[in-house]
Design a protein around this motif. Structure first.
Motif, PDB file in Angstrom:
ATOM      1  N   ASN A 333       0.818  -1.224   0.000  1.00 47.03           N
ATOM      2  CA  ASN A 333       0.000   0.000   0.000  1.00 47.03           C
ATOM      3  C   ASN A 333       0.849   1.269   0.000  1.00 47.03           C
ATOM      4  O   ASN A 333       0.469   2.282   0.589  1.00 47.03           O
ATOM      5  CB  ASN A 333      -0.958   0.021   1.206  1.00 47.03           C
ATOM      6  N   ASP A 334       2.002   1.205  -0.629  1.00 44.38           N
ATOM      7  CA  ASP A 334       2.880   2.366  -0.744  1.00 44.38           C
ATOM      8  C   ASP A 334       2.402   3.216  -1.929  1.00 44.38           C
ATOM      9  O   ASP A 334       2.477   2.788  -3.086  1.00 44.38           O
ATOM     10  CB  ASP A 334       4.324   1.906  -0.970  1.00 44.38           C
ATOM     11  N   THR A 335       1.902   4.409  -1.640  1.00 47.32           N
ATOM     12  CA  THR A 335       1.338   5.245  -2.714  1.00 47.32           C
ATOM     13  C   THR A 335       2.399   5.676  -3.720  1.00 47.32           C
ATOM     14  O   THR A 335       2.072   5.985  -4.861  1.00 47.32           O
ATOM     15  CB  THR A 335       0.656   6.496  -2.126  1.00 47.32           C
ATOM     16  N   ARG A 336       3.671   5.697  -3.308  1.00 49.40           N
ATOM     17  CA  ARG A 336       4.736   6.050  -4.264  1.00 49.40           C
ATOM     18  C   ARG A 336       4.828   5.005  -5.369  1.00 49.40           C
ATOM     19  O   ARG A 336       5.094   5.336  -6.529  1.00 49.40           O
ATOM     20  CB  ARG A 336       6.078   6.159  -3.541  1.00 49.40           C
ATOM     21  N   PHE A 337       4.605   3.749  -4.992  1.00 48.95           N
ATOM     22  CA  PHE A 337       4.604   2.675  -5.988  1.00 48.95           C
ATOM     23  C   PHE A 337       3.305   2.679  -6.791  1.00 48.95           C
ATOM     24  O   PHE A 337       3.315   2.648  -8.021  1.00 48.95           O
ATOM     25  CB  PHE A 337       4.798   1.329  -5.287  1.00 48.95           C
ATOM     26  N   LEU A 338       2.172   2.754  -6.088  1.00 44.92           N
ATOM     27  CA  LEU A 338       0.885   2.637  -6.749  1.00 44.92           C
ATOM     28  C   LEU A 338       0.607   3.790  -7.701  1.00 44.92           C
ATOM     29  O   LEU A 338      -0.036   3.615  -8.741  1.00 44.92           O
ATOM     30  CB  LEU A 338      -0.236   2.560  -5.691  1.00 44.92           C
TER      31      LEU A 338
END
Length: 344
Positions: A333-338
């Motif tokens: 759930n890492d928004t940097r990845f998503l």
């Protein structure tokens, strides 16, 4: 006694006026209107008065009590209004400031990949079918030609809920349920996306939970060449028109013959590199012709019907297409990845 009540009213109103906060105001109320207050004492002494004096004194006492209470209520409202104004002042909003940008959400990359794969297979005439994640051993293994003592079960070490119930290790049970519902009449063309569970190590390429899409095509005169044609089309649609496939002999209990399907490496174009381990090919899924025993157990005559089946890991297809090096990125759930997949 009438004069004393008037004095008490004036004293109480003066005390109310000089109160600095709610706490002081409450103390004034207790001092004058409480059970031990002077007005209560006056009322208790009414028994000593004559019959003519009691109603007069009682009426006056009630008037005094109401007057004091009205003063207290007014002062209480003053304090509450002051508190409200102070709070509003502290929370004042400058409406001329620019607003904060609202970040728009987007589908999870695995959801996007599943939808891409579904679109391709729906275009090839397949239907999307789903089933329960908590499944019976009967459908998960036995109807897939994996009886209780079959050694291939060891490759799918499982999470059992009870002796005959488990978290499904594959979406194959959906195939069995669909075949049985068809009652021996084809054609059956389905893909089955969903979560599956296996007791496995959690590392860069493995997870105890992952997404899988299995597919099944059963009809009269289905051949291995149909399997190859479907996946040649699928790979070109999903990875690009310059990609090719190859089939390698393999073994699965529910297909015969069985094959691994490889795709030529998208990094080196098939020349050999670190990604494909110098082979020029990358394994992407398992497949094969549906075992006659599986058809028979699920109500189809293997002398009349044939078919092919396949299974692919959604995470693996996402990792290959977008160059992702660790399966765990999908679940942190890492928004940097998503956020990198907003336009996928």
């Amino acid at each position: 006694m009438i004069d004393r009540l008037e004095e008490l009213k004036l004293e109480a109103q003066s005390a109310v006026t000089s109160s600095q906060d709610k706490k002081e105001l409450e103390q004034v109320r207790i001092n004058y209107l409480g059970k031990k207050g002077p007005i209560t004492e006056v009322l208790r002494g009414m028994g000593k008065l004559s019959a003519e004096e009691r109603p007069v004194v009682g009426q006056k006492a009630n008037e005094v009590r109401e007057a004091i209470q009205a003063s207290i209520d007014s002062k209480q409202a003053f304090f509450e209004e002051a508190e409200l104004q102070e709070k509003l002042s502290a929370e004042k909003i400058d409406v001329t400031l620019p607003g904060k940008k609202v970040e728009a959400g987007s589908p999870h990359p695995l959801t996007a990949v599943v939808e891409q794969i579904e679109d391709i297979f729906v275009g090839l005439g397949f239907e999307v079918t789903e089933g329960p994640e908590v499944e019976l051993d009967y459908y998960n293994f036995e109807m897939m030609n994996l009886p209780a003592d079959h050694p291939a079960r060891d490759m799918q070490d499982s999470f059992y809920v009870s002796e005959d119930t488990l978290l499904r290790t594959q979406t194959s049970p959906v195939q069995a349920r669909t075949l049985q519902a068809a009652k021996g009449e084809g054609p059956v063309r389905i893909i089955c996306p969903g979560k599956v569970y296996r007791r496995d190590e959690d590392d860069a390429t493995h997870s105890h939970q992952f997404m899988q899409i299995e597919g099944l095509y059963v009809d009269k005169h289905v051949r291995m060449s149909d399997l190859k044609g479907v996946f040649d089309t699928f790979v070109k649609e999903y990875f690009g028109s310059n990609r090719a496939i190859r089939l390698r002999p393999s073994y699965f209990p529910f297909t015969e013959p069985s094959a691994e399907i490889d795709v030529n490496c998208g990094v080196c174009g098939g020349d050999g590199c670190r990604v494909c381990k110098q082979s020029g090919w990358i394994e992407v899924l398992g497949s094969g012709m549906v075992h006659p025993r599986v058809l028979e157990m699920n109500g189809f005559d293997p002398n009349v019907y044939s078919g092919f089946a396949f299974g692919m890991g959604v995470e693996r297809f996402a990792m290959l297409k977008y160059g992702i090096d660790d399966i765990r990125h999908f679940y942190t759930n890492d928004t940097r990845f998503l956020s990198q997949f907003k336009h996928v």
